[in-house]
Design a protein around this motif. Structure first.
Motif, PDB file in Angstrom:
ATOM      1  N   GLU A 101      -5.380  12.345   6.901  1.00  0.00           N
ATOM      2  CA  GLU A 101      -4.694  12.335   5.747  1.00  0.00           C
ATOM      3  C   GLU A 101      -6.106  14.037   5.017  1.00  0.00           C
ATOM      4  O   GLU A 101      -7.232  13.644   4.588  1.00  0.00           O
ATOM      5  N   ALA A 102      -5.375  14.147   4.821  1.00  0.00           N
ATOM      6  CA  ALA A 102      -6.313  15.770   3.901  1.00  0.00           C
ATOM      7  C   ALA A 102      -7.207  14.678   2.089  1.00  0.00           C
ATOM      8  O   ALA A 102      -8.275  14.822   2.608  1.00  0.00           O
ATOM      9  N   ALA A 103      -6.490  14.192   2.044  1.00  0.00           N
ATOM     10  CA  ALA A 103      -7.452  13.415   0.964  1.00  0.00           C
ATOM     11  C   ALA A 103      -8.187  12.230   1.750  1.00  0.00           C
ATOM     12  O   ALA A 103      -9.761  12.070   0.732  1.00  0.00           O
ATOM     13  N   GLU A 159     -10.802  14.573   2.914  1.00  0.00           N
ATOM     14  CA  GLU A 159     -11.890  15.448   0.772  1.00  0.00           C
ATOM     15  C   GLU A 159     -12.674  13.527   0.734  1.00  0.00           C
ATOM     16  O   GLU A 159     -13.726  13.903   0.385  1.00  0.00           O
ATOM     17  N   SER A 162      -8.093  21.827  -2.116  1.00  0.00           N
ATOM     18  CA  SER A 162      -7.051  20.806  -2.220  1.00  0.00           C
ATOM     19  C   SER A 162      -5.994  21.054  -1.293  1.00  0.00           C
ATOM     20  O   SER A 162      -5.472  20.749  -0.077  1.00  0.00           O
ATOM     21  N   THR A 163      -5.177  22.016  -2.080  1.00  0.00           N
ATOM     22  CA  THR A 163      -3.766  22.984  -1.356  1.00  0.00           C
ATOM     23  C   THR A 163      -4.525  23.281  -0.393  1.00  0.00           C
ATOM     24  O   THR A 163      -3.969  23.435   0.554  1.00  0.00           O
ATOM     25  N   GLN A 185      -6.337  22.389   1.786  1.00  0.00           N
ATOM     26  CA  GLN A 185      -6.680  21.758   3.010  1.00  0.00           C
ATOM     27  C   GLN A 185      -5.490  21.088   3.574  1.00  0.00           C
ATOM     28  O   GLN A 185      -4.903  20.860   4.432  1.00  0.00           O
ATOM     29  N   ASP A 186      -4.945  21.009   2.168  1.00  0.00           N
ATOM     30  CA  ASP A 186      -3.278  19.871   2.834  1.00  0.00           C
ATOM     31  C   ASP A 186      -2.400  20.841   3.658  1.00  0.00           C
ATOM     32  O   ASP A 186      -2.217  20.413   4.521  1.00  0.00           O
ATOM     33  N   ARG A 187      -2.483  22.283   3.193  1.00  0.00           N
ATOM     34  CA  ARG A 187      -2.191  23.392   4.122  1.00  0.00           C
ATOM     35  C   ARG A 187      -2.141  23.417   5.587  1.00  0.00           C
ATOM     36  O   ARG A 187      -1.687  23.941   7.156  1.00  0.00           O
ATOM     37  N   THR A 192      -1.560  20.304   7.873  1.00  0.00           N
ATOM     38  CA  THR A 192       0.534  21.452   8.342  1.00  0.00           C
ATOM     39  C   THR A 192       0.135  21.861   9.391  1.00  0.00           C
ATOM     40  O   THR A 192       0.409  22.329  11.198  1.00  0.00           O
TER      41      THR A 192
END
Length: 223
Positions: free
Chosen positions: A144-146, A149, A171-172, A174-176, A179
């Motif tokens: 997971e990105a969290a 991080e 963080s946005t 990293q989330d994309r 995915t």
């Protein structure tokens, strides 16, 4: 000719740790294994210019998705003779990041809905035009990105010179990117992919090494 095996994933996903464990497991099985990390900071002018852009230098270069992607691609292009040498001298060459990282991050930075076109542009640039060899296997180190991080923050606090850059602080993005990495794995983009969510001691590393041995025995080392 040795085969290329690529570890992909977010910064802080654990690629470096997995590469070391997998290299040791392959050596224990009698295979000559080595590793190389991209970007080649301190060894490649394109990589260093891109790194400087990530830290606010070179005007509006960072704003250009394609401009940054070309720099990462030219870093790998400059490593072609080294890759050839390593493949001649080893059975397996483990790469920490390769073409798929450019596809994932570039697509994540672009407009929603344009991901496929960006990924195809990266493939054409690096594999068709620059003639970089396709890997025999991609391994997506999926966290997971969290979590990634948190690890990146710890590395920043404990390792001199490992401060987070503009990509890592977003963080946005990293989330994309996480995915899109999963989409690349699902599509089996350019090469076979496996997804790694294991850890040392649960047999996952041994299973990965077995997969590599199977591909090598089948003779699909890619060109």
């Amino acid at each position: 000719m040795g085969m290329l095996v690529v570890l992909e994933g977010l910064d802080g996903s654990g690629k470096r740790t997995l590469a070391a464990a997998l290299r040791q497991e392959l050596a224990d099985r009698g295979l000559r294994a080595t590793s190389l990390a991209f970007p080649r900071y301190g060894q490649s002018q394109p990589a260093d210019i891109a790194a400087e852009a990530l830290r606010g230098q070179h005007g509006d270069l960072l704003a250009s998705i394609n401009g940054m992607a070309v720099l990462w691609a030219l870093d790998r292009y400059g490593a072609r003779p080294l890759l050839e040498q390593l493949r001649q001298e080893h059975d397996v060459v483990l790469l920490d990041r390769y073409v798929a990282s450019n596809a994932a991050y570039s697509a994540a930075r672009g407009e929603a809905g344009a991901e496929h076109a960006t990924m195809e542009w990266v493939r054409e640039l690096e594999h068709d035009r620059l003639a970089l060899p396709e890997p025999a296997l991609y391994i997506l180190v999926d966290v997971e990105a969290a979590v990634a991080e948190q690890r990146a923050r710890h590395r920043e606090a404990t390792e001199p010179g490992r401060g987070r850059d503009a990509y890592e602080r977003d963080s946005t993005l990293q989330d994309r990117t996480a995915t899109i990495y999963r989409q690349l794995a699902e599509q089996q983009w350019t090469s076979p992919w496996v997804v790694f969510r294991g850890s040392a001691g649960d047999g996952a590393i041994e299973a990965l090494a077995g997969r590599i041995e199977d591909i090598r025995a089948a003779g699909d080392g890619r060109r």
